[in-house]
Structures are given as C-alpha cells and as structure tokens.
Write an enzyme that holds these catalytic residues in place. Structure first.
Site, mmCIF file in Angstrom:
data_model
loop_
_atom_site.group_PDB
_atom_site.id
_atom_site.type_symbol
_atom_site.label_atom_id
_atom_site.label_comp_id
_atom_site.label_asym_id
_atom_site.label_seq_id
_atom_site.Cartn_x
_atom_site.Cartn_y
_atom_site.Cartn_z
ATOM 1 N N SER A 1 30.925 -77.285 -70.841
ATOM 2 C CA SER A 1 30.712 -76.906 -72.234
ATOM 3 C C SER A 1 30.506 -75.397 -72.316
ATOM 4 C CB SER A 1 29.496 -77.643 -72.798
ATOM 5 O OG SER A 1 29.280 -77.319 -74.149
ATOM 6 N N LYS B 1 35.199 -77.678 -73.001
ATOM 7 C CA LYS B 1 34.752 -77.935 -74.372
ATOM 8 C C LYS B 1 34.230 -76.638 -74.975
ATOM 9 C CE LYS B 1 30.781 -80.086 -75.427
ATOM 10 N NZ LYS B 1 29.821 -81.203 -75.587
ATOM 11 N N LYS C 1 32.209 -74.863 -78.021
ATOM 12 C CA LYS C 1 31.337 -75.006 -79.179
ATOM 13 C C LYS C 1 31.939 -74.202 -80.338
ATOM 14 C CE LYS C 1 27.835 -77.341 -77.330
ATOM 15 N NZ LYS C 1 27.322 -78.634 -77.849
ATOM 16 N N ASP D 1 33.405 -78.903 -80.077
ATOM 17 C CA ASP D 1 32.164 -79.564 -80.496
ATOM 18 C C ASP D 1 31.541 -78.766 -81.630
ATOM 19 O OD1 ASP D 1 29.821 -80.953 -80.770
ATOM 20 O OD2 ASP D 1 29.012 -80.429 -78.804
ATOM 21 N N GLU E 1 34.361 -83.032 -81.777
ATOM 22 C CA GLU E 1 33.102 -83.764 -81.651
ATOM 23 C C GLU E 1 32.174 -83.450 -82.818
ATOM 24 O OE1 GLU E 1 29.474 -84.104 -78.338
ATOM 25 O OE2 GLU E 1 31.293 -82.959 -77.909
ATOM 26 N N ASP F 1 28.882 -88.052 -81.762
ATOM 27 C CA ASP F 1 27.814 -87.767 -80.811
ATOM 28 C C ASP F 1 26.485 -88.125 -81.475
ATOM 29 O OD1 ASP F 1 25.852 -86.657 -79.210
ATOM 30 O OD2 ASP F 1 26.688 -84.653 -79.151
ATOM 31 N N LYS G 1 25.068 -90.102 -74.884
ATOM 32 C CA LYS G 1 23.981 -89.349 -74.263
ATOM 33 C C LYS G 1 22.780 -90.284 -74.127
ATOM 34 C CE LYS G 1 25.260 -84.765 -76.029
ATOM 35 N NZ LYS G 1 24.924 -83.729 -77.030
ATOM 36 N N GLY H 1 26.052 -84.096 -72.180
ATOM 37 C CA GLY H 1 24.983 -83.446 -71.443
ATOM 38 C C GLY H 1 24.002 -82.752 -72.360
#
Length: 368
Positions: free
Chosen positions: A135, A161, A163, A189, A214, A239, A263, A291
C-alpha cells in the site's frame, strides 16, 4: 482453558516514512498488545485501532478502557474458556470489534499453542506462502510517488495499491500506468473519501485497468455503492462497510461490491473473518486480506488467514521492512513476492523481549 490474567501493553513503533491517507498522516504506529496467560500457555493478540478515531470510531485509549472495564472481566465469568466462546461472552457489549478481536486472538493463540496446532491449520489454510501487495500512501508529488512505486516493484511486490482522495486520483494512476505499464497489478483505495456526486470523476479511472477501487463512499452507504457500481466499470471492493458475515452477505446481495477486503480487527477477529471468507466464497466473490500497519504479531496471524482458498488476490501483508526498521518479532522478509505462512503452534511467532521492551510505552496487568 482457564485464564490467570491479561496484560495490556501499549507500544509505539516509528515508521520508516510517513504514511498518508485521506484521513491523516502517521509517522509512528501506536498499538495495544494483549497477552493472555493460562495454566498451559500464553497467547498474543494485537489491537489495530488507531490512536485517534479517524479510520473508525474506535481508538486506542477507548480500547484499553473497554478491555479493562468490560471485556476482560466478562471472560473471568466463564467457567472454562476457548476461542469460540469469546464472542458470545462479549456479545452483550455493543461495538468495539478491534478490542474484541485482540482479546479473542490472544485466547485463540494460547489455546492453539497448548494443543500444538498452527493458526493456519485451524482456519483451514491451503497454502504455505501468500503473494504480497503493498500500500502506497498519498505523496507530495508524482515524482515521489513514482520513486516509491519503483522501489516496491524492484523489491518484488506483486501488486501495488495507491491511496487516493479528491485531487489525488486520476493523475497519480495515469503516471504509474505510463511508467510501469499495464502488466502491473494496480488498485486504488479511497478510504470513504468520495460521494456519489463524484461518480463521473471515478469513472475516469476505468481506462487504466485497475483490479478494483476500494471503499469509495461512506461505510454505511451500501445503496450508494450499488448505484456507483452501475456507473463505473472498475470493480468496487468494500472494506470499512464489511463488519461481519451478515453485512458481507447483504452487500453482495445488493450488488454493492464485487470484491471484499477482510481485515480481522475490523470484523471482530479471525473466526468472524473466516465466516466472511466462507460467505464470499459461496457467492463467488474474491477476497483479500487488508492490513492495518500491524507488527509481526498481527502480520503472522494475517498470513494464516490469507492462506485460505478464497483469498485469490494479493493482500496488504507486506514485509516487516515496509513499515518498520525493526519489528518486535523476527522480521518477515519478502521472497519472490511471497511471504511464508508461519507453521509454529498458535500464530507461530513471539515477540523478541529486547525489541518489545524498546517500543513499550506502558504495561498493565489485569489479574483474573
């Protein structure tokens, strides 16, 4: 299994670099480690709540309080305890899944250690290693982003991934695609940073062939996600919206997601995480393991979960050095894009005393 007592240990682990998301920037990871002591074994769990209620309504001081005042005393009332009995024993207390997950995991770890059974085997894992993604936080510039992604690609991570947030979305994705090509497994995400009014903006991500986007909308907005899924081509992954097997089934039936991020801390523990896996598998919905910047303790347990057959996408189970110069356990080291699933009893790993003491802020012993 009878509990003798529970230790709450507050630790603060400096990050190798600031990690920025749409809800804030972290330079260190504050965690509560839960250690349960029984007549036969000890067990560890990790509370992944943040120091402030930004990612969710839970925060570390609140978790410590509810563990101390309600959750741990509730277990003291059980004549004999095993991991499946933890959730029912704590059910009277609403919410607090991250605190409950830490306590349940510690009990589960102790129970499995006393039986000599690895967590991966107990959960039903089918693999001895799992592919790892990474990430990448929001950066100050595209140059810094490309430099960071290049380092992770060279390190061997099989999926990246990014952000994103309004104003940092289309251009970063375009820059990474142009630099690394279409073969790179890439996803984004949003951490709830958008609204349905941003659908046209999010649709601009469709040409980049992303694995998924996400949690674009607020966690309660399942109907909004279902509507957004009709307006964009990129698969939607939920998520924060997925808090239980029931909520996963509801989201799937509404068409609010095509993929689910599991998660364990967010859903109340590894036993509920396995139930979510089973629901998604039954509906043909792929899952992956998210995570929360875990220490080696949480990372070990996540690897056991990610080895289940329904986890068909690389998760955020990065190597220890992704976030920390020194982990509190033996470090997890990436090999050809994979991390090994621990094979020892319980979660399969323990803290190193000197490393643990070096980051410990406080400890509290709760006798039963």
């Amino acid at each position: 299994m009878n509990l003798n007592g529970v230790e709450l240990r507050r630790v603060r682990m400096p990050l190798v670099a600031p990690f920025r998301t749409s809800f804030g920037t972290q330079t260190a990871r504050d965690l509560i480690l839960v250690r349960v002591v029984t007549a036969d074994a000890e067990g560890w769990g990790e509370c992944v709540a943040m120091a402030d209620p930004l990612y969710s309504s839970e925060y570390l001081d609140g978790c410590a309080d509810v563990l101390r005042r309600f959750l741990v005393p509730a277990l003291a009332c059980c004549d004999r305890l095993d991991a499946p009995a933890v959730a029912p024993a704590l059910a009277a207390f609403r919410g607090h899944p991250m605190a409950k997950a830490a306590l349940e995991t510690a009990v589960l770890d102790a129970e499995l250690r006393s039986r000599g059974v690895p967590l991966a085997r107990e959960l039903g894992a089918t693999r001895d290693r799992v592919p790892c993604g990474v990430s990448v936080g929001i950066m100050d510039s595209l140059e810094a982003l490309l430099e960071a992604v290049n380092a992770y690609v060279e390190a061997g991570y099989v999926r990246v991934k990014l952000k994103i947030e309004p104003g940092w979305d289309v251009e970063p994705v375009r820059a990474v695609r142009e630099r690394f090509g279409d073969d790179l497994l890439l996803q984004v995400d949003a951490n709830t940073a958008y609204t349905l009014r941003d659908a046209q903006r999010l649709a601009q991500l469709d040409p980049f062939g992303l694995l998924l986007i996400e949690q674009p909308l607020e966690e309660e907005d399942l109907l909004g996600h279902a509507h957004l899924a009709k307006l964009i081509k990129t698969p939607i992954c939920l998520d924060e919206s997925i808090t239980s097997a029931r909520s996963a089934a509801q989201a799937i039936s509404l068409g609010a997601c095509q993929i689910v991020n599991i998660k364990p801390g967010r859903v109340g523990g590894y036993l509920e995480a396995r139930r979510i896996h089973d629901v998604c598998t039954a509906h043909g919905v792929p899952v992956w393991c998210g995570g929360m910047l875990e220490s080696g303790l949480g990372r070990a347990a996540n690897l056991a979960l990610a080895a289940l057959p329904g986890f068909t996408l690389p998760g955020d189970t990065s190597a220890s050095d992704r976030y920390y110069q020194a982990d509190i356990t033996e470090p997890f080291v990436l090999t050809d894009g994979y991390l090994p699933v621990p094979t020892g009893p319980g979660i399969g790993i323990e803290p190193k005393p000197d490393a643990l003491n070096a980051v410990t802020v406080s400890t509290e012993w709760l006798p039963l």
